[in-house]
Motif scaffolding. Structure first.
Motif, PDB file in Angstrom:
ATOM      1  N   GLN A  35     -17.114  -3.528 -11.564  1.00  9.22           N
ATOM      2  CA  GLN A  35     -17.409  -4.515 -10.031  1.00  9.22           C
ATOM      3  C   GLN A  35     -17.824  -5.642 -11.573  1.00  9.22           C
ATOM      4  O   GLN A  35     -17.528  -6.668 -11.557  1.00  9.22           O
ATOM      5  CB  GLN A  35     -19.007  -3.585 -10.367  1.00  9.22           C
ATOM      6  CG  GLN A  35     -18.731  -3.097  -9.017  1.00  9.22           C
ATOM      7  CD  GLN A  35     -19.922  -2.190  -8.310  1.00  9.22           C
ATOM      8  OE1 GLN A  35     -20.657  -2.085  -9.255  1.00  9.22           O
ATOM      9  NE2 GLN A  35     -19.333  -1.654  -6.747  1.00  9.22           N
ATOM     10  N   ASP A  84       2.966  -4.378  -7.447  1.00 10.39           N
ATOM     11  CA  ASP A  84       1.913  -5.663  -7.082  1.00 10.39           C
ATOM     12  C   ASP A  84       3.009  -7.219  -8.119  1.00 10.39           C
ATOM     13  O   ASP A  84       2.581  -8.314  -7.637  1.00 10.39           O
ATOM     14  CB  ASP A  84       1.290  -5.156  -8.720  1.00 10.39           C
ATOM     15  CG  ASP A  84       0.162  -4.096  -8.523  1.00 10.39           C
ATOM     16  OD1 ASP A  84      -0.173  -3.871  -7.159  1.00 10.39           O
ATOM     17  OD2 ASP A  84      -0.123  -3.466  -9.500  1.00 10.39           O
ATOM     18  N   HIS A  89       1.076  -1.201   0.181  1.00  3.78           N
ATOM     19  CA  HIS A  89      -0.063   0.235   0.309  1.00  3.78           C
ATOM     20  C   HIS A  89       0.925   0.924  -0.093  1.00  3.78           C
ATOM     21  O   HIS A  89       0.349   1.671  -0.614  1.00  3.78           O
ATOM     22  CB  HIS A  89      -1.186   0.064   1.556  1.00  3.78           C
ATOM     23  CG  HIS A  89       0.012  -0.031   1.943  1.00  3.78           C
ATOM     24  ND1 HIS A  89      -0.119   1.847   3.121  1.00  3.78           N
ATOM     25  CD2 HIS A  89       0.233  -0.603   3.338  1.00  3.78           C
ATOM     26  CE1 HIS A  89       0.570   1.501   4.392  1.00  3.78           C
ATOM     27  NE2 HIS A  89       0.875   0.576   4.035  1.00  3.78           N
ATOM     28  N   ASP A  96     -15.136  -8.397 -10.967  1.00  2.00           N
ATOM     29  CA  ASP A  96     -15.241 -10.337 -10.069  1.00  2.00           C
ATOM     30  C   ASP A  96     -15.762 -11.888 -11.102  1.00  2.00           C
ATOM     31  O   ASP A  96     -14.935 -12.454 -10.792  1.00  2.00           O
ATOM     32  CB  ASP A  96     -16.501  -9.542  -9.021  1.00  2.00           C
ATOM     33  CG  ASP A  96     -15.277  -8.605  -7.709  1.00  2.00           C
ATOM     34  OD1 ASP A  96     -14.092  -8.792  -7.928  1.00  2.00           O
ATOM     35  OD2 ASP A  96     -15.991  -8.375  -7.464  1.00  2.00           O
ATOM     36  N   ASN A 132       1.331   2.183  -4.041  1.00  2.00           N
ATOM     37  CA  ASN A 132       0.163   2.660  -4.168  1.00  2.00           C
ATOM     38  C   ASN A 132       0.230   3.892  -4.050  1.00  2.00           C
ATOM     39  O   ASN A 132      -0.396   4.806  -4.694  1.00  2.00           O
ATOM     40  CB  ASN A 132      -0.254   2.102  -3.528  1.00  2.00           C
ATOM     41  CG  ASN A 132      -1.238   0.115  -4.095  1.00  2.00           C
ATOM     42  OD1 ASN A 132      -0.723  -0.059  -5.320  1.00  2.00           O
ATOM     43  ND2 ASN A 132      -1.312  -0.506  -3.784  1.00  2.00           N
ATOM     44  N   HIS A 191      -6.557   2.528  -5.549  1.00  2.00           N
ATOM     45  CA  HIS A 191      -6.166   1.657  -4.565  1.00  2.00           C
ATOM     46  C   HIS A 191      -7.219   1.591  -3.790  1.00  2.00           C
ATOM     47  O   HIS A 191      -6.594   2.078  -2.459  1.00  2.00           O
ATOM     48  CB  HIS A 191      -5.127   1.997  -4.443  1.00  2.00           C
ATOM     49  CG  HIS A 191      -3.729   1.992  -5.446  1.00  2.00           C
ATOM     50  ND1 HIS A 191      -3.280   1.199  -6.444  1.00  2.00           N
ATOM     51  CD2 HIS A 191      -2.723   2.598  -5.522  1.00  2.00           C
ATOM     52  CE1 HIS A 191      -2.336   1.224  -6.619  1.00  2.00           C
ATOM     53  NE2 HIS A 191      -2.595   2.572  -7.121  1.00  2.00           N
ATOM     54  N   THR A 192      -8.375   1.979  -4.163  1.00  2.00           N
ATOM     55  CA  THR A 192      -9.616   2.336  -2.935  1.00  2.00           C
ATOM     56  C   THR A 192     -10.244   0.618  -2.811  1.00  2.00           C
ATOM     57  O   THR A 192     -10.288   0.023  -3.615  1.00  2.00           O
ATOM     58  CB  THR A 192     -10.812   2.746  -3.360  1.00  2.00           C
ATOM     59  OG1 THR A 192      -9.687   3.871  -3.884  1.00  2.00           O
ATOM     60  CG2 THR A 192     -11.890   3.480  -2.314  1.00  2.00           C
ATOM     61  N   ASN A 193     -10.986   0.232  -1.161  1.00  2.00           N
ATOM     62  CA  ASN A 193     -11.189  -0.636  -1.905  1.00  2.00           C
ATOM     63  C   ASN A 193     -12.910  -0.921  -1.988  1.00  2.00           C
ATOM     64  O   ASN A 193     -13.113  -0.710  -2.201  1.00  2.00           O
ATOM     65  CB  ASN A 193     -11.677  -1.445   0.280  1.00  2.00           C
ATOM     66  CG  ASN A 193     -12.512  -0.699   0.787  1.00  2.00           C
ATOM     67  OD1 ASN A 193     -13.607  -1.631   0.184  1.00  2.00           O
ATOM     68  ND2 ASN A 193     -12.183   0.020   1.909  1.00  2.00           N
ATOM     69  N   PRO A 194     -12.752  -1.975  -2.858  1.00  2.00           N
ATOM     70  CA  PRO A 194     -13.899  -2.281  -3.442  1.00  2.00           C
ATOM     71  C   PRO A 194     -15.638  -2.046  -2.261  1.00  2.00           C
ATOM     72  O   PRO A 194     -16.250  -1.050  -3.745  1.00  2.00           O
ATOM     73  CB  PRO A 194     -14.379  -4.279  -3.830  1.00  2.00           C
ATOM     74  CG  PRO A 194     -12.547  -3.785  -3.672  1.00  2.00           C
ATOM     75  CD  PRO A 194     -12.260  -2.981  -2.386  1.00  2.00           C
ATOM     76  N   GLU A 195     -15.630  -1.737  -1.770  1.00  2.00           N
ATOM     77  CA  GLU A 195     -16.469  -1.827  -0.673  1.00  2.00           C
ATOM     78  C   GLU A 195     -16.806   0.147  -0.634  1.00  2.00           C
ATOM     79  O   GLU A 195     -17.714   0.550  -1.088  1.00  2.00           O
ATOM     80  CB  GLU A 195     -16.421  -2.069   0.391  1.00  2.00           C
ATOM     81  CG  GLU A 195     -17.776  -2.637   1.362  1.00  2.00           C
ATOM     82  CD  GLU A 195     -19.256  -3.416   0.848  1.00  2.00           C
ATOM     83  OE1 GLU A 195     -20.519  -2.568   0.541  1.00  2.00           O
ATOM     84  OE2 GLU A 195     -18.156  -4.319  -0.044  1.00  2.00           O
ATOM     85  N   ASP A 196     -15.646   0.836  -0.962  1.00  2.00           N
ATOM     86  CA  ASP A 196     -16.281   2.199  -0.909  1.00  2.00           C
ATOM     87  C   ASP A 196     -16.549   2.308  -2.289  1.00  2.00           C
ATOM     88  O   ASP A 196     -16.715   3.643  -2.653  1.00  2.00           O
ATOM     89  CB  ASP A 196     -14.744   2.893  -0.797  1.00  2.00           C
ATOM     90  CG  ASP A 196     -14.366   2.819   0.794  1.00  2.00           C
ATOM     91  OD1 ASP A 196     -15.462   2.125   1.722  1.00  2.00           O
ATOM     92  OD2 ASP A 196     -13.153   3.191   1.239  1.00  2.00           O
TER      93      ASP A 196
END
Lengths: 236, 236
Positions: B161, A106, A61, B164, A64, B226-231
């Motif tokens: 999305q 990565d 991270h 996935d 990143n 690099h933001t998490n998928p949930e956000d």
């Protein structure tokens, strides 16, 4: 080379010079971190050091975050200072370089994940076959960053050509791994992991080539992507 | 969506507007060519059409030439028009987008190379297993280009999305191919080629995700890498 250094100095002055220099320094710091990550992931792989592998995964991270920060600094400097000619080319070269550096980061992460897997002693021998390829890739990255630091086009062209050797080494490993799979079909799932790791390492060479192209683009104002290798050689 | 279109128009005017529009049009043309190349390479693979495979390989240079031309146009427009704010973000987004498009073009080329290989009938069945993954990737690319054309952030997040699902499909194929290799070790060299093709197709999804990130960056001025998928989901 001397000429390039002079032209680098000539185009940059005062506050702008200062800002651009600090971005360049930041890129080199990012490059240093990526090199460390790659070297550590390979070390974790060969020494079966799970602690080290975990640290590499945990630290990705940071790479990143550096990419995003440098990207923002580049956009800011374009908007504020409106650079032209070689100054602009330098900023564009940096924007592209950090993308490739991040992807090498990565690669380090995915090698570290392979390092965390369990291998039998016999399969472990296969990992050893990656050692020299891995060292080669780390060295190529180091030389790329070195060429970048000095914006040395001659060095960039030399490193660029190094990729051929990495490709040949990679192909030899793939052949060896395929033979092993054919002899011991039960090992296939694990050997495939080694295959992916080999492939990832080989890709580091391609990424370094990209960065060398940006260095040449910056110094010569010439886009050499998709130029045939013979013509690139002639540039020397 | 409506809002984005308006703000897109507001920031661009006159001659600059004209130039920027023609670059955008050129990017879409490049995207269309890349989509065609990818679709053709997959068709060549499934129909064992060597002619078509050769054409894809021959035409890759067109994709490369477009990348270089657009890159130059972007650098020129920055130097000449000195864009700021969202105009500058658009140019930066384009510079990054074409890198990913060019790499998808490379994927098409490497799939076309696999298509030119000789497979036995039984191994040919394995290639069929790539058909649905390939169609999925082409569709994702198409939707990505569509989101890019309209600079539609909602569409970009939805396409983002989708990756996935491509990943899951890819993993199922890899498992299937490994089983086949274990059962028929002699087929390993050829199955490996199918593996690399599967991997390349899966990477198209990652490239599309990158482009979606640039669309979001352009519209929202926010770097979501690099933001998490949930956000990212929460942005909808």
């Amino acid at each position: 080379m001397m000429l390039n250094t002079i032209s680098l100095g000539r185009h940059i002055s005062g506050q702008f010079n200062h800002e651009l220099e600090s971005i360049r320094t930041y890129v080199l710091a990012m490059g240093g971190l990526v090199e460390q990550q790659l070297a550590d992931s390979l070390k974790a792989l060969h020494k079966q050091n799970e602690e080290l592998a975990k640290r590499v995964i945990r630290d990705d991270h940071k790479v990143n975050a550096m990419e995003v920060a440098i990207d923002e600094a580049c956009t800011r400097i374009i908007a504020k200072r409106q650079p032209t000619a070689s100054d602009l080319r330098l900023v564009i070269a940096i924007i592209k370089t950090i993308t490739d550096l991040e992807r090498i980061g990565d690669v380090a992460e995915s090698i570290a994940k392979v390092a965390s897997e369990n291998f039998t002693n016999k399969q472990y021998n296969l990992l050893v076959s990656l050692e020299s390829l891995g060292q080669h890739a780390v060295r190529m990255l180091h030389e790329t960053l070195d060429a970048f630091a000095r914006m040395d086009v001659k060095a960039a062209i030399e490193v660029y050509q190094e990729d051929d050797r990495i490709d040949r080494e990679y192909e030899a490993i793939i052949r060896q791994l395929m033979t092993y799979m054919m002899e011991e079909p039960n090992s296939i799932p694990n050997v495939m992991k080694v295959m992916w790791a080999a492939r990832s390492i080989e890709r580091v060479g391609d990424r370094c080539q990209n960065i060398c192209e940006y260095i040449i683009y910056f110094v010569q104002g010439k886009d050499i992507r998709h130029t045939n290798p013979e013509d690139i050689k002639n540039m020397l």
